[in-house]
Design a protein around this motif. Structure first.
Motif, mmCIF file in Angstrom:
data_model
loop_
_atom_site.group_PDB
_atom_site.id
_atom_site.type_symbol
_atom_site.label_atom_id
_atom_site.label_comp_id
_atom_site.label_asym_id
_atom_site.label_seq_id
_atom_site.Cartn_x
_atom_site.Cartn_y
_atom_site.Cartn_z
ATOM 1 N N ASP A 38 39.413 52.913 8.771
ATOM 2 C CA ASP A 38 40.487 53.898 8.770
ATOM 3 C C ASP A 38 40.483 54.773 7.519
ATOM 4 N N GLU A 39 39.834 54.311 6.446
ATOM 5 C CA GLU A 39 39.848 55.039 5.183
ATOM 6 C C GLU A 39 38.525 55.727 4.867
ATOM 7 N N ILE A 40 37.459 55.301 5.503
ATOM 8 C CA ILE A 40 36.131 55.845 5.200
ATOM 9 C C ILE A 40 35.910 57.155 5.945
ATOM 10 N N ARG A 41 35.467 58.179 5.210
ATOM 11 C CA ARG A 41 35.123 59.457 5.796
ATOM 12 C C ARG A 41 33.664 59.423 6.258
ATOM 13 N N TRP A 42 33.251 60.426 7.019
ATOM 14 C CA TRP A 42 31.880 60.446 7.530
ATOM 15 C C TRP A 42 30.876 60.473 6.391
ATOM 16 N N SER A 43 31.194 61.212 5.323
ATOM 17 C CA SER A 43 30.260 61.284 4.198
ATOM 18 C C SER A 43 30.176 59.958 3.456
ATOM 19 N N ALA A 49 24.810 54.419 3.881
ATOM 20 C CA ALA A 49 23.484 54.340 4.488
ATOM 21 C C ALA A 49 22.394 54.711 3.475
ATOM 22 N N VAL A 50 22.640 55.757 2.694
ATOM 23 C CA VAL A 50 21.673 56.172 1.673
ATOM 24 C C VAL A 50 21.495 55.075 0.629
ATOM 25 N N ALA A 51 22.609 54.481 0.206
ATOM 26 C CA ALA A 51 22.533 53.393 -0.774
ATOM 27 C C ALA A 51 21.735 52.221 -0.215
ATOM 28 N N LEU A 52 21.943 51.910 1.053
ATOM 29 C CA LEU A 52 21.212 50.807 1.684
ATOM 30 C C LEU A 52 19.715 51.096 1.702
ATOM 31 N N MET A 186 26.992 66.710 -1.894
ATOM 32 C CA MET A 186 26.106 65.878 -2.713
ATOM 33 C C MET A 186 25.441 64.790 -1.887
ATOM 34 N N VAL A 187 26.226 64.160 -1.029
ATOM 35 C CA VAL A 187 25.681 63.082 -0.189
ATOM 36 C C VAL A 187 24.605 63.630 0.740
ATOM 37 N N LEU A 188 24.855 64.780 1.333
ATOM 38 C CA LEU A 188 23.888 65.369 2.250
ATOM 39 C C LEU A 188 22.615 65.792 1.531
ATOM 40 N N ILE A 189 22.750 66.370 0.333
ATOM 41 C CA ILE A 189 21.566 66.790 -0.425
ATOM 42 C C ILE A 189 20.740 65.570 -0.843
ATOM 43 N N THR A 190 21.422 64.507 -1.266
ATOM 44 C CA THR A 190 20.704 63.292 -1.653
ATOM 45 C C THR A 190 19.974 62.689 -0.459
ATOM 46 N N ALA A 191 20.638 62.649 0.685
ATOM 47 C CA ALA A 191 19.991 62.141 1.894
ATOM 48 C C ALA A 191 18.792 63.007 2.265
#
Length: 207
Positions: A38-43, A49-52, A186-191
């Motif tokens: 309920d608190e996590i956004r799509w990013s 996933a990137v961290a994993l 930032m998340v998208l660029i890193t991915a």
């Protein structure tokens, strides 16, 4: 006498260890995502996933650094790797691990509401300092082959990221899509950079 070399046997113990740790990391990521759905956004989900991916890649590179033949195959060099190259690979693995922590840490700190934002951000500041220092040092010490690979990955990351940003920003300005935050971008660029490195820059890079 036959001159055919015997095929190299896979390191079963290392493979099993990577599988167990990978499964544990995947389970932890799934628990985090489901537990705070309920608190996590799509990013945030993309960041997890990137961290994993960073954690698993770091584990694989670190274990391979102890096998000169496997590491040579990973780096796409003909001869067995040297102790210096093995140490560099281990350092690279540690930095990949830290990158994963930097990606997931803001999400965890926000969801857990601990520690305070300033202290949580200090972790990111330390990571950025180490990353900048490492990249500058490796860029001056590495060979031209590695520099060229790094340039290729950087160029393609820039190209795809800028193209996507232009397309989305124009749609956002016209009211066709919702606004993105700096965290989302930032998340998208890193991915994108990780995917580009996997496709374009297989082998070793300077950062």
């Amino acid at each position: 006498m036959s001159n055919v070399a015997n095929p190299q046997r896979p390191d079963i113990a290392a493979s099993l260890l990577r599988m167990v740790i990978g499964a544990a990391l995947g389970g932890g990521a799934l628990w985090l995502y489901v537990g705070y759905a309920d608190e996590i956004r799509w990013s945030d989900g993309v960041a997890i996933a990137v961290a994993l991916i960073c954690f698993i890649a770091a584990l694989r590179l670190f274990t391979e650094s102890f096998n000169p033949k496997q590491l040579a195959k990973r780096l796409e060099v003909e001869d067995d790797t040297t102790p210096k190259e093995a140490n560099a690979a281990r350092l690279q693995a540690v930095l990949m691990l830290v990158l994963g922590v930097a990606m997931v840490w803001p999400v965890v700190a926000t969801l857990q509401r601990w520690p305070a934002p300033v202290w949580a951000y200090a972790v990111i500041a330390i990571f950025l300092t180490v990353r900048i220092g490492y990249t500058l040092a490796m860029w001056t010490k590495t060979d031209e082959f590695v520099r060229q690979r790094t340039k290729n990955v950087t160029w393609w990351t820039y190209f795809w990221s800028q193209t996507a940003l232009i397309a989305y920003a124009c749609g956002e300005r016209l009211g066709l899509v919702s606004a993105l935050t700096a965290w989302d971008i930032m998340v998208l660029i890193t991915a994108t950079s990780i995917a580009t490195a996997a496709i374009v820059g297989r082998g070793k890079t300077a950062a």
